[in-house]
Design a protein around this motif. Structure first.
Motif, PDB file in Angstrom:
ATOM      1  N   ILE A  87       5.798  -5.195  -2.846  1.00 31.65           N
ATOM      2  CA  ILE A  87       4.381  -5.409  -2.532  1.00 31.65           C
ATOM      3  C   ILE A  87       3.739  -6.371  -3.550  1.00 31.65           C
ATOM      4  CG2 ILE A  87       3.844  -3.285  -1.300  1.00 31.65           C
ATOM      5  CD1 ILE A  87       3.390  -3.622  -5.055  1.00 31.65           C
ATOM      6  N   SER A  88       2.620  -6.951  -3.160  1.00 32.88           N
ATOM      7  CA  SER A  88       1.833  -7.679  -4.157  1.00 32.88           C
ATOM      8  C   SER A  88       0.564  -6.899  -4.476  1.00 32.88           C
ATOM      9  CB  SER A  88       1.496  -9.086  -3.671  1.00 32.88           C
ATOM     10  OG  SER A  88       0.615  -9.025  -2.580  1.00 32.88           O
ATOM     11  N   ARG A  89       0.032  -6.132  -3.508  1.00 34.54           N
ATOM     12  CA  ARG A  89      -1.147  -5.326  -3.756  1.00 34.54           C
ATOM     13  C   ARG A  89      -1.182  -4.165  -2.774  1.00 34.54           C
ATOM     14  NH1 ARG A  89      -6.130  -4.777  -5.725  1.00 34.54           N
ATOM     15  NH2 ARG A  89      -7.789  -4.196  -4.286  1.00 34.54           N
ATOM     16  N   VAL A  90      -1.551  -2.996  -3.290  1.00 31.95           N
ATOM     17  CA  VAL A  90      -1.644  -1.806  -2.439  1.00 31.95           C
ATOM     18  C   VAL A  90      -3.006  -1.161  -2.652  1.00 31.95           C
ATOM     19  CG1 VAL A  90      -0.698   0.482  -1.930  1.00 31.95           C
ATOM     20  CG2 VAL A  90       0.844  -1.370  -2.577  1.00 31.95           C
ATOM     21  N   THR A  91      -3.708  -0.915  -1.563  1.00 29.42           N
ATOM     22  CA  THR A  91      -4.939  -0.126  -1.629  1.00 29.42           C
ATOM     23  C   THR A  91      -4.753   1.073  -0.703  1.00 29.42           C
ATOM     24  OG1 THR A  91      -5.950  -1.257   0.248  1.00 29.42           O
ATOM     25  CG2 THR A  91      -6.323  -2.224  -1.938  1.00 29.42           C
TER      26      THR A  91
ATOM     27  N   SER B   5      -1.635  -2.733   2.556  1.00 29.86           N
ATOM     28  CA  SER B   5      -0.778  -3.317   1.522  1.00 29.86           C
ATOM     29  C   SER B   5      -0.504  -4.773   1.852  1.00 29.86           C
ATOM     30  CB  SER B   5       0.548  -2.566   1.440  1.00 29.86           C
ATOM     31  OG  SER B   5       0.318  -1.215   1.095  1.00 29.86           O
ATOM     32  N   GLU B   6      -0.263  -5.539   0.803  1.00 28.96           N
ATOM     33  CA  GLU B   6       0.163  -6.930   0.990  1.00 28.96           C
ATOM     34  C   GLU B   6       1.540  -7.065   0.387  1.00 28.96           C
ATOM     35  OE1 GLU B   6      -2.879  -9.291  -0.850  1.00 28.96           O
ATOM     36  OE2 GLU B   6      -4.422  -8.225   0.300  1.00 28.96           O
ATOM     37  N   TRP B   7       2.335  -7.918   1.010  1.00 29.21           N
ATOM     38  CA  TRP B   7       3.732  -8.034   0.599  1.00 29.21           C
ATOM     39  C   TRP B   7       3.929  -9.119  -0.458  1.00 29.21           C
ATOM     40  CZ3 TRP B   7       3.747  -3.809   2.601  1.00 29.21           C
ATOM     41  CH2 TRP B   7       3.633  -3.524   3.956  1.00 29.21           C
ATOM     42  N   ALA B   8       4.923  -8.874  -1.266  1.00 31.52           N
ATOM     43  CA  ALA B   8       5.390  -9.921  -2.182  1.00 31.52           C
ATOM     44  C   ALA B   8       6.078 -10.997  -1.352  1.00 31.52           C
ATOM     45  CB  ALA B   8       6.373  -9.314  -3.183  1.00 31.52           C
TER      46      ALA B   8
ATOM     47  N   ARG C 129      10.174  -9.055  -1.022  1.00 29.63           N
ATOM     48  CA  ARG C 129       9.626  -8.187   0.022  1.00 29.63           C
ATOM     49  C   ARG C 129      10.713  -7.480   0.838  1.00 29.63           C
ATOM     50  NH1 ARG C 129       7.650 -12.612   4.303  1.00 29.63           N
ATOM     51  NH2 ARG C 129       6.014 -12.867   2.764  1.00 29.63           N
TER      52      ARG C 129
END
Lengths: 144, 471
Positions: free
Chosen positions: B318-322, B326-329, B334
């Motif tokens: 991931i690049s960011r998780v809320t 989530s956003e992927w690397a 990924r």
């Protein structure tokens, strides 16, 4: 319906006990396989195929009323010779017995004594147990 | 960092890339691998010091390998069993491991093991460095553009599932077509079948000729404007057939489709060049390439990397998780959720080095020689059917049946002669249905097999035929 069995259980156990080497026992299984009685072609159908075997195995069980007792008769065949040898073992153990006798037979103990559990490949062991399950299910359904 | 590196067993770390450390410039491992001309054992002119890991050998591909010397590097094959040496003819299922790979795995765990891409302490940094080096070696071996094309995964099966669902879900719609071949391993068949079910797409089979090759005539081509994916093995795991992936890639690209190549069988047995062949996604396993189990590779063409979505989620990818999303690397991270098979991925690089140093082309020639010899000798056996094309159109695999001899019985008899083969449907039931048999016996050759092994096979088949009363 009754068919000749290559060897009785006592003869079979005696032979196996005499052979210490698994390779010799394997040769014996092959010999037994060659002696298996012919399988009636009309039973060579999908309905009689045993699942869980890598080779093809056909198995037919019948209840025969003899001298006032119900006995289980088994017919079986395979396209693999060592499996035919295992069928000969199963015939010696189970064929001509009453359903109650079949259900009370400790077949695992016999297989251990013959070295089958230790030396057969896992697929063959699964196939052998598939056949045993079929026979025991039939016996269960016909046990008084 | 370098000053902190342990030096013990260092030759296993750097060999063969730094073979010039040896007095005669020749690493003992390379000497044993038959990199030295067989008829000139002390040839002093041979230089074995490629400047880059996985660099090309200075030997011509026409110099034959010495399989007896190679065999010496495989501890498992040097044992004596009660009935003599093992004759291992099941490398298509999994290859044995050379000592250099075994030592490498041990070295990582004894000297600098840590989790990857997490700890910025010395061990962690070393692991990261070794993993990147492994990516670099593998990328070079495959002819990929860069190490960033290489994602580590658990093996071919997981890799193909990741491509099937990670690319297929977003690019295959109702009415589209996915093309596979009848000779695929279940790992490159069932995922596409399931994707087609899920997307209401059509699974199409590439027609096969009677001798087990893909029918490449234009009128037989199953590719249409609706084709989105063509999934094909580079080499069949049953027939050994080597498929023309470059031409298939061209035909796929002509209609805007992608090509996915199952290279599990091909990478150990011949050169791979994803760039020249125009391959979008290529997947293989470490364990068939003399490397460890539990590790495999997805090689993705750079301009497809953005399109490949993850299907396994967790740490690292991931690049960011809320709480909401989530956003992927970026690729390859990924595709690498969770802790990697770290030790195995590093040792896979060592296995690739080992193969590269001998030369995969030279291995192909060696194995082809054994294959042709085996085919010729087996064809003399009464009742023999060898499935698939002639030796010239296949890699070092042959599957056969002998009339009156069940493959299961044959395997048991061959085992009694220490000849280890595979029997069954080899995870290719669709192909076996086409062949009209439920099972075959498969023999496969690798770097360490010799003509003696072919002789042992022929002798063992003879033994089986006697035991089963065919003679």
């Amino acid at each position: 319906m009754a068919q000749a069995i290559p060897m009785t259980l006592d003869e079979l156990l005696e032979e196996f006990d005499e052979l210490q080497d698994w390779e010799e026992r394997c040769d014996l299984l092959i010999d037994l396989g060659f002696e298996l009685p012919p399988f009636p072609e009309e039973f060579r159908t999908d309905e009689h195929l045993v699942r869980g075997c890598q080779s093809l195995v056909w198995l037919v069980t019948n209840l025969v009323h003899q001298d006032g007792v119900d006995r289980v008769e088994i017919l079986a065949d395979s396209d693999a010779m060592i499996v035919r040898g295992l069928i000969a073992v199963l015939l010696a153990v189970f064929s001509g017995r009453t359903p109650q006798e079949i259900l009370s037979t400790d077949v695992e103990k016999l297989f251990d004594r013959m070295g089958l559990n230790q030396h057969l490949s896992s697929t063959r062991r699964n196939g052998l147990h598939g056949m045993v399950r079929r026979i025991r299910e039939f016996a269960s359904a016909h046990a008084a | 960092m370098n000053s902190h590196r342990p030096t013990r067993h260092d030759e296993s770390v750097h060999c063969p890339a730094q073979a010039n450390e040896y007095p005669d410039g020749i690493c003992p491992l390379q000497r044993a691998a038959g990199c030295i001309l067989q008829d000139e054992p002390n040839n002093p002119t041979v230089s074995l010091s490629p400047s880059q890991p996985g660099g090309p050998m200075n030997l011509s591909s026409s110099d034959p390998v010495n399989p007896h010397a190679i065999r010496q590097q495989f501890p498992v094959l040097c044992q004596q069993l009660p009935r003599g040496r093992p004759v291992f003819l099941d490398s298509a299922a999994s290859a044995q491991k050379p000592e250099v790979v075994i030592r490498r795995e041990r070295e990582v765990q004894e000297q600098y093991y840590a989790n990857a891409y997490r700890g910025r302490y010395q061990f962690g940094a070393r692991i990261d460095e070794e993993l990147e080096r492994s990516r670099q070696v593998i990328a070079r071996f495959l002819g990929a553009d860069s190490p960033e094309c290489i994602a580590f995964t658990a093996g071919t099966t997981l890799g193909l599932n990741q491509v099937a669902f990670g690319w297929g879900r977003s690019h295959v719609s109702e009415g589209d077509e996915v093309v596979v071949t009848p000779m695929e391993h279940h790992a490159n068949f069932v995922p596409w079948q399931q994707l087609a079910h899920e997307r209401r797409a059509r699974l199409k089979l590439w027609p096969m000729t009677d001798d087990g090759q893909l029918d490449m005539t234009p009128e037989a081509s199953p590719i249409t404007e609706r084709t989105r994916i063509v999934a094909v093995c580079a080499m069949s795991n049953v027939l050994g057939t080597v498929n023309p992936v470059r031409e298939i890639a061209q035909r796929a690209h002509d209609v805007g489709a992608v090509i996915v190549v199952d290279a599990a069988q091909s990478v150990p047995h011949g050169p791979t060049d994803v760039r020249s062949d125009g391959i979008d996604f290529l997947v293989f396993s470490g364990h068939k390439l003399y490397g460890p189990t539990g590790v495999g590779v997805i090689c993705c063409r750079p301009d497809r990397a953005e399109e490949l979505q993850p299907i396994v989620f967790g740490g690292h990818m991931i690049s960011r998780v809320t709480v909401e999303s989530s956003e992927w690397a970026d690729y390859p991270a990924r595709m690498e959720a969770g802790t990697l098979p770290i030790v195995q991925a590093i040792a896979l690089g060592t296995a690739v080095d080992w193969v590269t140093e001998i030369g995969v082309q030279r291995l192909a020639e060696h194995e082809h020689h054994l294959l042709a010899d085996a085919m010729e000798r087996l064809q003399q056996i009464p009742g023999m059917t060898i499935f698939g094309p002639s030796a010239d159109s296949r890699g070092a695999i042959l599957s056969f049946r002998i009339d009156g001899l069940h493959p299961e019985d044959l395997a048991a008899m061959l085992d009694r002669r220490n000849v280890f083969t595979r029997h069954g449907h080899h995870c290719a039931m669709v192909l076996h249905d086409r062949l009209g048999v439920s099972a075959t016996t498969r023999v496969s050759f690798a770097a360490y097999n010799t003509s003696d092994d072919v002789g042992a096979l022929v002798e063992a088949i003879d033994f089986a035929r006697q035991k089963l009363r065919l003679i």
